[in-house]
Write an enzyme that holds these catalytic residues in place. Structure first.
Site, PDB file in Angstrom:
ATOM      1  N   ALA A 132       0.852  -1.183   0.000  1.00 39.80           N
ATOM      2  CA  ALA A 132       0.000   0.000   0.000  1.00 39.80           C
ATOM      3  C   ALA A 132       0.890   1.235   0.000  1.00 39.80           C
ATOM      4  CB  ALA A 132      -0.897   0.015   1.235  1.00 39.80           C
ATOM      5  N   SER A 135       0.431   9.185   0.872  1.00 42.24           N
ATOM      6  CA  SER A 135       1.222  10.375   0.569  1.00 42.24           C
ATOM      7  C   SER A 135       2.444  10.517   1.473  1.00 42.24           C
ATOM      8  CB  SER A 135       0.347  11.615   0.657  1.00 42.24           C
ATOM      9  OG  SER A 135      -0.244  11.692   1.930  1.00 42.24           O
ATOM     10  N   ALA A 137       3.830   7.732   3.474  1.00 41.71           N
ATOM     11  CA  ALA A 137       4.609   6.509   3.650  1.00 41.71           C
ATOM     12  C   ALA A 137       4.022   5.388   2.810  1.00 41.71           C
ATOM     13  CB  ALA A 137       4.597   6.107   5.118  1.00 41.71           C
ATOM     14  N   ASP A 288      -8.609   6.025  14.194  1.00 41.31           N
ATOM     15  CA  ASP A 288      -8.669   5.911  12.737  1.00 41.31           C
ATOM     16  C   ASP A 288      -9.150   4.503  12.382  1.00 41.31           C
ATOM     17  OD1 ASP A 288      -8.418   6.835  10.172  1.00 41.31           O
ATOM     18  OD2 ASP A 288      -6.235   6.692  10.077  1.00 41.31           O
TER      19      ASP A 288
HETATM   20  N1  LIG Z   1       0.744  -5.091  10.394  1.00 34.36           N
HETATM   21  C1  LIG Z   1       0.189  -5.161   9.177  1.00 34.36           C
HETATM   22  N2  LIG Z   1      -0.199  -6.325   8.659  1.00 34.36           N
HETATM   23  C2  LIG Z   1      -0.726  -6.435   7.423  1.00 34.36           C
HETATM   24  N3  LIG Z   1      -0.940  -5.377   6.625  1.00 34.36           N
HETATM   25  C3  LIG Z   1      -0.577  -4.173   7.082  1.00 34.36           C
HETATM   26  C4  LIG Z   1      -0.021  -3.983   8.371  1.00 34.36           C
HETATM   27  N4  LIG Z   1       0.235  -2.679   8.551  1.00 34.36           N
HETATM   28  C5  LIG Z   1      -0.182  -2.065   7.428  1.00 34.36           C
HETATM   29  N5  LIG Z   1      -0.677  -2.948   6.539  1.00 34.36           N
HETATM   30  C6  LIG Z   1      -1.244  -2.674   5.214  1.00 34.36           C
HETATM   31  O1  LIG Z   1      -0.710  -1.464   4.708  1.00 34.36           O
HETATM   32  C7  LIG Z   1      -1.748  -0.480   4.578  1.00 34.36           C
HETATM   33  C8  LIG Z   1      -1.215   0.904   4.920  1.00 34.36           C
HETATM   34  O2  LIG Z   1      -0.715   0.913   6.247  1.00 34.36           O
HETATM   35  P1  LIG Z   1      -1.231   1.994   7.285  1.00 34.36           P
HETATM   36  O3  LIG Z   1      -0.471   1.784   8.550  1.00 34.36           O
HETATM   37  O4  LIG Z   1      -2.715   1.924   7.353  1.00 34.36           O
HETATM   38  O5  LIG Z   1      -0.727   3.324   6.607  1.00 34.36           O
HETATM   39  P2  LIG Z   1      -1.496   4.655   6.158  1.00 34.36           P
HETATM   40  O6  LIG Z   1      -1.226   5.616   7.259  1.00 34.36           O
HETATM   41  O7  LIG Z   1      -0.832   5.011   4.899  1.00 34.36           O
HETATM   42  O8  LIG Z   1      -2.958   4.334   6.005  1.00 34.36           O
HETATM   43  C9  LIG Z   1      -2.854  -0.975   5.484  1.00 34.36           C
HETATM   44  O9  LIG Z   1      -4.104  -0.502   5.070  1.00 34.36           O
HETATM   45  C10 LIG Z   1      -2.725  -2.477   5.353  1.00 34.36           C
HETATM   46  O10 LIG Z   1      -3.361  -2.936   4.192  1.00 34.36           O
HETATM   47 MG   LIG Z   2      -4.334   3.236   7.091  1.00 34.06          MG
END
Ligand SMILES: Nc1ncnc2c1ncn2[C@@H]1O[C@H](COP(=O)(O)OP(=O)(O)O)[C@@H](O)[C@H]1O
Ligand SMILES: [Mg+2]
Length: 502
Positions: A132, A135, A137, A288
């Site tokens: 994923a 903007s 990270a 969130d």
């Molecule tokens: N610990 C995790 N296990 C599996 N997928 C993860 C994990 N952390 C993040 N992701 C995946 O990466 C995406 C983006 O991470 P996130 O921490 O939500 O960042 P952002 O702040 O950009 O939304 C999440 O929506 C998820 O799909």
């Molecule tokens: Mg997120």
């Protein structure tokens, strides 16, 4: 960046807003003064085809998405102000998506090595592709040397400079709006800009997010309704966050709710209880909780990721919430009013009696209502709307609570369409009120009869009882929208004038 460059980019932003017809949207024409109406029509000469697609909130969300991280944060903050812009606008804005093309994995690997100060393979056996990208990270799939599967979040290269530039532009825009439009002042544009900039800057240090995840993980473990993946501190630095891979299926994937053995009712209950226990019992909550940040597994496991926004309620705020709910249950509006004055939320220049009268207008129509579903977050919005009339300074943490509640309620309903929020909340709310209420209030045995009344109270807003309440609410948010629009118009015209002059 020089002041001139910032000004240039501000004009660019104003132009994008005008192209999407969000400065003085045509939908609000009936509210404009003759001057604003003329300005709105003039601005619409610049509108593109995209201005014809969607409601104003959707168009604003689309425009902000393209303006970069600080604008996105601004949109997220504005989306919490349903009390000013109305519920529909806030909900449209809350759907703002923050998805971009990923940067190359090779760059991410370099960033990780530089941040952690050691070779990648001393921590990770495998470091995979991005899953994923947003903007600020992006997240990668990886495996630790001990074989555990993890997610690694890496900041975008050069993002600090980008945020600093955007911050300058936003600060300048806020200053101009505040100078030119006295009508906009209730929104406190410069203070709002400072909050947006600060919130974005805090998200540029992933060690803080790691700490938030760690703290929330501890709190969640105490109640057992929800979990957070473990933080891998060996893989944490300012620009890198490593945490265990979340168990289960992302709730945003259509397959999630068809998992074999999934108990939807229990899952929705867990979600609601997890959130309320965090906020009301522990005073710290994941703020969130949308589907993209939730993972589910059978029978009813919920795992949350993304700890960029942590809400906090002080002991005083938790007590305040309990006291006002109790006051409403008792229909003791004078007491609710006094609670607001004593907490310093409403300026002393207002009359307690007049405030109590306004609260009665919220509370009385709720009693004796029987409606199937109930929205807790809308109870709070209704209260915010009344308190706004009395210059109540909205406590940002309460606004964040209300917004998260709105999100969580929506997710719970999508998991289980028959979900009864109040039945789910019952055990947590009961314990919290018993603990927080003053002994005097507690003495008036409230348990069952009180909670029944609370439930009725909540049925209020979902199905407002009569035209009066609705009319007040809409008129209020319309008039709020009007001065917002006037402020936006003045700034829009300034951008255009500047664009012509330069
Ligand atoms: N610990 C995790 N296990 C599996 N997928 C993860 C994990 N952390 C993040 N992701 C995946 O990466 C995406 C983006 O991470 P996130 O921490 O939500 O960042 P952002 O702040 O950009 O939304 C999440 O929506 C998820 O799909
Ligand atoms: Mg997120």
């Amino acid at each position: 960046m020089g002041g001139l460059a910032a000004f240039g980019r501000l004009i660019g932003a104003g132009w994008a807003l005008a192209r999407n017809d969000v400065l003085l949207p045509r939908e609000l024409e009936s509210l404009y003064s003759p001057g604003a109406l003329a300005a709105s029509r003039a601005l619409r000469l610049f509108a593109g085809v995209q201005a014809r697609q969607g409601r104003p909130g959707e168009r604003l969300a689309r425009t902000l998405e393209r303006q970069g991280p600080v604008a996105i944060k601004l949109g997220q903050l504005l989306s919490t102000r349903a009390d000013i812009f109305g519920v529909e606008f806030a909900e449209d804005l809350a759907r703002l998506k923050d998805r971009l093309a990923p940067f190359p994995t090779e760059i991410a690997r370099q960033q990780v090595e530089i941040t952690l100060g050691r070779p990648l393979d001393s921590v990770f056996a495998l470091f995979g592709e991005p899953v994923a990208a947003a903007s600020l990270a992006q997240a990668h799939e990886a495996t630790l040397t001990d074989g555990r599967k993890v997610a690694v979040k890496v900041l975008r290269p050069g993002i600090e400079r980008r945020v600093a530039q955007d911050a300058e532009v936003l600060a300048l825009g806020a200053k101009i709006v505040e100078r030119l439009s006295s009508a906009s002042r209730r929104l406190e544009p410069q203070a709002l800009a400072a909050t947006v900039i600060r919130a974005t800057e805090l998200e540029l240090d992933l060690r803080l997010e790691a700490a938030g995840g760690d703290e929330l993980g501890e709190v969640m473990a105490r109640d057992g309704h929800m979990r957070a993946p473990k933080i891998i501190w060996d893989g944490v630095g300012k620009r890198v966050l490593t945490l265990e891979w979340a168990m289960g299926e992302p709730l945003s994937s259509p397959a999630a709710l068809d998992l074999p053995g999934l108990d939807r009712k229990a899952l929705a209950n867990n979600l609601i209880r997890a959130f309320l226990a965090q906020a009301l019992d522990h005073g710290v909550f994941h703020a969130d909780l949308h589907e993209g940040n939730l993972f589910v597994a059978a029978p009813a496991e919920v795992t949350a990721v993304d700890f960029g926004i942590v809400g906090r309620l002080s002991a005083a705020e938790r007590r305040y919430l309990a006291e006002i709910l109790w006051g409403f249950i008792q229909r003791d509006y004078h007491k609710v009013a006094i609670t607001h004055f004593e907490a310093g939320y409403v300026p002393r220049t207002h009359s307690v009696e007049a405030f109590a009268q306004a609260l009665r207008a919220v509370g009385e129509p709720l009693f004796g209502r029987t409606v199937a579903d109930v929205s807790m977050s809308r109870v709070l919005i209704q209260l915010f709307e009344i308190t706004a009339l009395f210059d109540m300074r909205l406590q940002p943490q309460l606004v964040l609570l209300q917004k998260t509640m709105m999100t969580v309620e929506g997710v719970a309903r999508r998991i289980d369409p028959d979900h009864d929020i109040w039945a789910a909340a019952d055990p947590v709310v009961r314990g919290w009120m018993l603990r927080e209420l003053s002994p005097a209030a507690r003495a008036k045995r409230f348990a069952d009869e009180g909670l029944a009344a609370l439930r009725n109270l909540a049925r209020l807003v979902e199905n407002p009882p009569g035209p009066t309440v609705v009319a007040v609410t809409e008129a209020e948010s319309d008039s709020n929208f009007r001065w917002f629009a006037i402020g936006a118009a003045v700034s829009g015209l300034t951008f255009l004038a500047a664009a012509i002059l330069f």
